[in-house]
Design a protein around this motif. Structure first.
Motif: not given
Length: 162
Positions: A90-117
């Protein structure tokens, strides 16, 4: 997309009320506020205990939290490998489309990669066209042939024979 300085960090106990507020905001966004039953006490018992059931990432811009991702480990018998289940993004409405959701998913992907998911999975409401477009832009495949099955509350008790 703006060039914001987005910081992603793991939530801490001091963030408990903030996390609760984000869950309420997401519940309202999803149109399911009537089912909102989260409390600070319940969150503390599941997030900040000896064996946490879930983890929370917070996205901050200029020191202010503007979004979150809640996730936990899952398992794929087909892959025989750990996976990640993204329960909430979830990203608050005024911040949508500004890269916040992408940054969260990218960080999650880094966790997945580092734990061999083997994969990251989640659900998206079929009526959330902007969300679907966002996820597809990030490389997600929307699986049309799979449906979520759910038993809850009294249904669990009934099935368990209570």
């Amino acid at each position: 997309m703006n060039n914001l300085d987005i910081r992603i960090r793991e939530a801490e106990l001091a963030d408990l009320e903030l996390i609760l507020a984000f869950i309420a905001q997401k519940s309202e966004f999803d149109g399911s506020i009537s089912g909102f039953a989260a409390t600070a006490e319940k969150l503390q018992k599941t997030l900040f205990c000896d064996s946490p059931l879930v983890r929370v990432l917070l996205a901050e811009v200029a020191g202010k939290a503007v979004g979150f991702a809640m996730f936990n480990a899952s398992y794929s018998s087909l892959l025989t490998q750990q996976c990640l289940w993204l329960d909430d993004l979830f990203v608050q409405a005024p911040m949508r489309g500004m890269g916040v959701g992408t940054a969260l998913l990218k960080h999650l992907a880094q966790i997945a990669e580092s734990t061999n998911c083997g994969r990251i999975e989640w659900t998206v409401n079929t009526g959330n066209a902007p969300g679907i477009a966002f996820y597809e832009k990030q490389g997600a495949r929307i699986l049309e042939n799979i449906r979520v099955c759910r038993i809850e509350g009294d249904g669990i008790n009934l099935l368990a024979g209570k």
